[in-house]
Design an enzyme around this catalytic site. Structure first.
Site, PDB file in Angstrom:
ATOM      1  N   VAL A 170      31.476   5.315 -15.225  1.00 46.41           N
ATOM      2  CA  VAL A 170      31.478   6.651 -14.642  1.00 46.41           C
ATOM      3  C   VAL A 170      32.300   6.593 -13.349  1.00 46.41           C
ATOM      4  CG1 VAL A 170      30.080   8.608 -13.877  1.00 46.41           C
ATOM      5  CG2 VAL A 170      29.128   6.957 -15.524  1.00 46.41           C
ATOM      6  N   TYR A 182      23.066  -7.136 -11.175  1.00 48.76           N
ATOM      7  CA  TYR A 182      23.144  -5.742 -11.616  1.00 48.76           C
ATOM      8  C   TYR A 182      22.746  -5.636 -13.090  1.00 48.76           C
ATOM      9  CZ  TYR A 182      25.089  -1.010 -12.069  1.00 48.76           C
ATOM     10  OH  TYR A 182      25.257   0.333 -12.280  1.00 48.76           O
ATOM     11  N   GLY A 229      27.667  10.753  -6.379  1.00 46.20           N
ATOM     12  CA  GLY A 229      27.704  10.209  -7.731  1.00 46.20           C
ATOM     13  C   GLY A 229      26.787  10.889  -8.721  1.00 46.20           C
TER      14      GLY A 229
END
Length: 258
Positions: free
Chosen positions: A194, A161, A18
């Site tokens: 993303v 998160y 990533g």
């Protein structure tokens, strides 16, 4: 033309895939010696292979396995990195996790603790571990991979998160408030969606067509390099970057509230 990063040491957590791996590759291409860390040694080896296939020299990038949620391990790995390579001048805190059961109605305290331990506490532990080495250098760059959802609140990612990414932004600002006088700087990098493996942990993973319109790993790799290459008197406190087709504004089927 040589890069201003030539010979600097960069440590990238979450470097097995990533955004972290993309940033590590770009920093190595810019002349850094790069150490990537992550929890899975096999994944790190695959990441090194990918970097070398992308033209990164064997001696420019190496790996040290690490669970950033384990503060004793963070201290040990940071000492090992310094003993092998010298003080870290660039730290990229890219390690991050989330879980499908993320919303108030179906998450639990144990899950919340796991997200905080990696996303927020892990970034803190790693920053503390390199701080005094950066002070000794008289320069240092910390890039905290936060999130668009820490800057623009969204239902999509759930409370744990979202809170950790907002917390990473606060970490970055407090670092600049205290450490700017020592020549150190931090950037809260706040990307929108993303196309990375973490998206598969969503309750409804995005389609291939949607992922093709998102930011790509390489876009964030170049952004990390851009931040790191800025002259040492320049600090980007926050950098918000999103795809033009921004579903965090527009919505989608997996954004629907239940």
């Amino acid at each position: 033309m040589s890069s201003s990063l030539e010979g600097q040491l960069a440590w990238v957590t979450g470097g097995g895939s990533g955004i972290g791996l993309a940033g590590a590759i770009e920093l190595a291409r810019a002349g850094c010696r790069v150490v990537i860390s992550g929890r899975d040694p096999a994944k790190l080896e695959a990441a090194l292979d990918r970097a070398r296939q992308g033209g990164v020299a064997n001696d420019a990038i190496s790996a040290m396995p690490l669970d950033v949620a384990d503060k004793a391990s963070v201290q040990r790995v940071a000492k090992d990195i310094q003993a092998a390579h010298g003080p870290v001048g660039i730290l990229v805190n890219s390690a991050g996790i989330n879980f499908p059961k993320r919303y108030w109605g179906d998450t639990d305290g144990e899950t919340f603790d796991k997200v905080v331990a990696v996303n927020l506490s892990g970034a803190t532990y790693c920053t503390l571990a390199v701080l005094h080495g950066m002070r000794a250098l008289g320069r240092g760059t910390v890039i905290n991979v936060a999130s668009f959802v820490g800057w623009y609140l969204s239902h999509l990612t759930g409370p744990a998160y979202t809170a950790t990414k907002a917390g990473m932004m606060a970490l970055s600002h407090s670092f600049n408030i205290e450490e700017g006088v020592h020549g150190l700087r931090a950037t809260a990098l706040c990307p929108g969606e993303v196309a990375t493996p973490i998206l598969q942990s969503r309750p409804v993973p995005p389609s291939a067509d949607d992922m093709a319109r998102m930011l790509q790993e390489e876009d964030l790799g170049r952004t990390i390099r851009f931040v790191a290459e800025l002259p040492p008197h320049v600090c980007i406190n926050e950098l918000v970057i999103s795809p033009v087709f921004n579903r965090l504004y527009l919505g989608g089927k997996e954004f629907a509230r239940r």
